[in-house]
Design a protein around this motif. Sequence first.
Motif, mmCIF file in Angstrom:
data_model
loop_
_atom_site.group_PDB
_atom_site.id
_atom_site.type_symbol
_atom_site.label_atom_id
_atom_site.label_comp_id
_atom_site.label_asym_id
_atom_site.label_seq_id
_atom_site.Cartn_x
_atom_site.Cartn_y
_atom_site.Cartn_z
ATOM 1 N N ASP A 310 57.348 29.266 28.287
ATOM 2 C CA ASP A 310 58.013 27.976 28.465
ATOM 3 C C ASP A 310 57.011 26.834 28.639
ATOM 4 N N ASN A 311 55.938 27.098 29.372
ATOM 5 C CA ASN A 311 54.947 26.061 29.644
ATOM 6 C C ASN A 311 53.697 26.186 28.773
ATOM 7 N N ARG A 312 53.752 27.110 27.794
ATOM 8 C CA ARG A 312 52.676 27.257 26.813
ATOM 9 C C ARG A 312 51.329 27.519 27.494
ATOM 10 N N ARG A 313 51.309 28.596 28.289
ATOM 11 C CA ARG A 313 50.083 28.954 28.996
ATOM 12 C C ARG A 313 49.805 30.446 28.846
ATOM 13 N N ILE A 314 48.520 30.788 28.845
ATOM 14 C CA ILE A 314 48.081 32.177 28.745
ATOM 15 C C ILE A 314 47.145 32.468 29.906
ATOM 16 N N PHE A 315 47.344 33.644 30.537
ATOM 17 C CA PHE A 315 46.485 34.076 31.634
ATOM 18 C C PHE A 315 45.753 35.343 31.206
ATOM 19 N N VAL A 316 44.441 35.336 31.350
ATOM 20 C CA VAL A 316 43.610 36.455 30.910
ATOM 21 C C VAL A 316 42.787 36.951 32.096
ATOM 22 N N SER A 317 42.723 38.257 32.287
ATOM 23 C CA SER A 317 41.928 38.859 33.364
ATOM 24 C C SER A 317 40.732 39.593 32.771
ATOM 25 N N ASP A 318 39.716 39.822 33.620
ATOM 26 C CA ASP A 318 38.543 40.535 33.112
ATOM 27 C C ASP A 318 37.989 41.526 34.132
ATOM 28 N N ARG A 319 36.964 42.246 33.698
ATOM 29 C CA ARG A 319 36.355 43.280 34.535
ATOM 30 C C ARG A 319 35.505 42.707 35.663
ATOM 31 N N GLY A 320 35.190 41.440 35.582
ATOM 32 C CA GLY A 320 34.401 40.818 36.640
ATOM 33 C C GLY A 320 35.236 40.306 37.789
ATOM 34 N N GLY A 321 36.572 40.464 37.689
ATOM 35 C CA GLY A 321 37.453 40.000 38.756
ATOM 36 C C GLY A 321 37.870 38.559 38.616
ATOM 37 N N TYR A 322 37.800 38.015 37.403
ATOM 38 C CA TYR A 322 38.174 36.627 37.157
ATOM 39 C C TYR A 322 39.528 36.540 36.437
ATOM 40 N N VAL A 323 40.227 35.430 36.698
ATOM 41 C CA VAL A 323 41.437 35.064 35.966
ATOM 42 C C VAL A 323 41.141 33.765 35.214
ATOM 43 N N HIS A 324 41.396 33.753 33.911
ATOM 44 C CA HIS A 324 41.138 32.590 33.069
ATOM 45 C C HIS A 324 42.485 32.016 32.609
ATOM 46 N N VAL A 325 42.691 30.753 32.880
ATOM 47 C CA VAL A 325 43.950 30.083 32.559
ATOM 48 C C VAL A 325 43.748 29.193 31.331
ATOM 49 N N PHE A 326 44.567 29.444 30.290
ATOM 50 C CA PHE A 326 44.465 28.693 29.037
ATOM 51 C C PHE A 326 45.746 27.897 28.791
ATOM 52 N N GLU A 327 45.581 26.739 28.186
ATOM 53 C CA GLU A 327 46.708 25.926 27.743
ATOM 54 C C GLU A 327 46.789 25.980 26.213
ATOM 55 N N GLY A 334 43.951 25.856 18.709
ATOM 56 C CA GLY A 334 43.953 27.038 19.560
ATOM 57 C C GLY A 334 43.991 26.698 21.035
ATOM 58 N N PRO A 335 43.960 27.709 21.920
ATOM 59 C CA PRO A 335 44.060 27.479 23.369
ATOM 60 C C PRO A 335 42.805 26.807 23.915
ATOM 61 N N SER A 336 42.983 26.049 24.996
ATOM 62 C CA SER A 336 41.848 25.448 25.691
ATOM 63 C C SER A 336 41.789 26.009 27.097
ATOM 64 N N LEU A 337 40.578 26.320 27.553
ATOM 65 C CA LEU A 337 40.392 26.898 28.884
ATOM 66 C C LEU A 337 40.543 25.814 29.944
ATOM 67 N N ALA A 338 41.520 25.983 30.833
ATOM 68 C CA ALA A 338 41.753 25.004 31.902
ATOM 69 C C ALA A 338 40.873 25.298 33.100
ATOM 70 N N VAL A 339 40.799 26.588 33.474
ATOM 71 C CA VAL A 339 40.016 26.958 34.660
ATOM 72 C C VAL A 339 39.809 28.469 34.678
ATOM 73 N N SER A 340 38.720 28.902 35.290
ATOM 74 C CA SER A 340 38.458 30.313 35.570
ATOM 75 C C SER A 340 38.361 30.465 37.083
ATOM 76 N N VAL A 341 39.153 31.358 37.644
ATOM 77 C CA VAL A 341 39.215 31.526 39.100
ATOM 78 C C VAL A 341 38.771 32.942 39.454
ATOM 79 N N ALA A 342 37.841 33.045 40.389
ATOM 80 C CA ALA A 342 37.347 34.352 40.826
ATOM 81 C C ALA A 342 38.239 34.926 41.912
ATOM 82 N N SER A 343 38.519 36.208 41.821
ATOM 83 C CA SER A 343 39.238 36.879 42.906
ATOM 84 C C SER A 343 38.278 37.073 44.069
ATOM 85 N N GLN A 344 38.802 37.346 45.248
ATOM 86 C CA GLN A 344 37.953 37.404 46.442
ATOM 87 C C GLN A 344 36.950 38.551 46.400
ATOM 88 N N THR A 345 37.368 39.699 45.851
ATOM 89 C CA THR A 345 36.472 40.861 45.854
ATOM 90 C C THR A 345 35.687 41.015 44.560
#
Length: 516
Positions: A310-327, A334-345
Motif C-alpha cells: 500500500d505504501n510502496r515500501r520494501i524491507f530487506v534483512s541481512d546476515r549482519g543484523g541490519y534492516v534496510h528500508v527502501f521506497e 527502481g527502489p531508493s534506500l531510505a535508511v539502514s538500521v542495525a539491530s541491537q545484537t
Amino acid sequence: MDQSTVALKAEVKEYQISKIDSSVILFILLVSKRDGQQWTLEKRYSEFDDLNNNLKKVFTNLPPLPGKTLFKLKEHVDIEKRRVGLDYYIKELLKRPDVFNSESMKQFLQLEKHAQEQVVNPPKMLGEITGFIHGLRDFYIERSQNVIFVLSSDMNVASRFDAYLTNMKMPWEKEAPPTLLAVGCLECWVKTNDENEFKYERMWNKTYPSQAICLYWDAVTSTLVIGLDEGKLNLLKVPQENQFIRYDEQADIKAHQGRVMGVFYDSINSHIHSVSEDKKYKVLDFQRQITVAEIQPSQHGLTGLAADKDNRRIFVSDRGGYVHVFEITSATMGPSLAVSVASQTLSPIRGIFFDPVKNYLFTAGFDQGEIGIFEVGKSGREKFTKQTASLKGKLQMREIVWSPSRGECLVGNKDGTVTVWSGKKAAPIFVIKAHNTDITKLQWYEDRHMLVTSGKEKSLKFWQLPKEWRDKKIEQQEEQEYEQMKKQENIKISIESTKKKEFDSDEDDLKGWHKM
C-alpha cells in the motif's frame, strides 16, 4: 522476573523419609497462592528429574537441576544440599510464564485440582496435511480460493549433490538436460468437497533441479514467483478461473549468483523483487527482460524480504543484523534506500515480518535469538525508522509473525517449537511443540486466531489459539494486586532512601563539627 511477580510461589521446605519405604526420600513442596491458600506435595527426586526431561523437549535455558548420584543419598548434609538445589530449581521455573503455563508444570503442581484459575487454555491442532514430496520450505494459503501453494525440497545434502551431478549440463550439450532427479518441488493443493475444512488434495506439481526456497503469490494477477537455491527466479501464471488445474510458465531467469532468500511481485509495474545470499537486491522487468535495479545495501548476505504494498515500501534483512528500508518511488529508476538500521545484537536476521496496522517491523535473529521490534517511519519519513525494543528469545529462531489484535508475537524455532510472546508483558507466555524439525514458515489469520505452521518434515499443521489464555477478570485482578504491591514496595523504598539521606546528612554534620 522477581519471585513476587509470579502467580504462585513454591518452596521445597524440607525432606522426609517415606513411611512406606525407608529407602525413599520425599521432598515436601509447599505451593502458595497470592490469597494465602496453600497445598503440600510430596515429590521424589525422580519426579523432578522427569519434569526436567519433559521441559527440555520444549524449553531452553532451564535452571540447573541437582545432579544424579551413583548411590542413594544417606547423609543429611548431602540430602539437604539436594533440597536446596531443588528449591532453587522450582522457584526459577515459576519465574517463567511460558514454563509455568506448560502441561508438564500443570500436572506437576496439580493446578487443575488446587488452582484451576491459573490453568491456561492451550492451543488446539485443528488439522494436518501430509503427503508432500519433500520436506517443506515455504507455503502460501489463499483461503478465499481454497488453494495452497507449497515449496518442498530434499533436505539431504548427499542426495542434493547427487542430483546436481545428474542434472548438470555438460560442455558438449547444447541444451540443459531435463530434470532427472528433482531436488525442489512446487506443489499445488486444492480443497476437496469434503466437509473437513482441512482436507486438500494435490492438483499438480512442478520439479526443479535445485532446492525451492521461497515463493510469493499475487492473487490479483494470478502470478506465482519462485526463488531457487541456484539463484534462479521462476515465474508462473496459475489461472484461478480454471480452478488452478494448470499453470503457464512465464519466465525462468538466472538473477543471482547465490540462493534466493526472498521474493515479491509488484503487479503495478510487473516487476520481480528478489534478495539473495550473493548480497544483491534486484528488481527485474520480466516482460522487457531487463534489470531495473541492482543494489548492494551492505557487505552481508541478504536473508529476507517483506513488502508494504500500500505504501510502496520494501524491507530487506541481512546476515549482519541490519534492516534496510527502501521506497519504490519510480517504475524506471527502481527502489531508493531510505535508511539502514542495525539491530541491537547485530545477529544474523532469519525471519522478517511487517505489520501495516501498527506500522511495526519484526525480526527474528538466528544466532543470538534477538526479537527486534522496529517502528517504521510513516510514508515519506522512512528515514526515521528505529528499533524500539529487543527481546531475548530462543537461539536459532527462523520465522516470526505478529497479531495486532492480540498484541502477540509468534516465533518459529529450529527445534520445531513456536513461542508465543506477549507484547504487553514482553515475555513468552506459551510454547507449542508444533513439529519435530525446523520451523520453516508461519502464516497467521487474524480473523480466526489461527496459525499455520510448516517444518522440514512433510507436514502442514493448523492451530487454533484461544481467544483468551485465561479469564480476563482474574488476570485484571492479579494485575491490580501486583500494581498495588509494587506501589507499596516503591513507597517503602522511598521512605528508606529518605531516612538514609537524613542519616548521611547528620553524619556529615557531626564529622565537621570541629571545623565550626
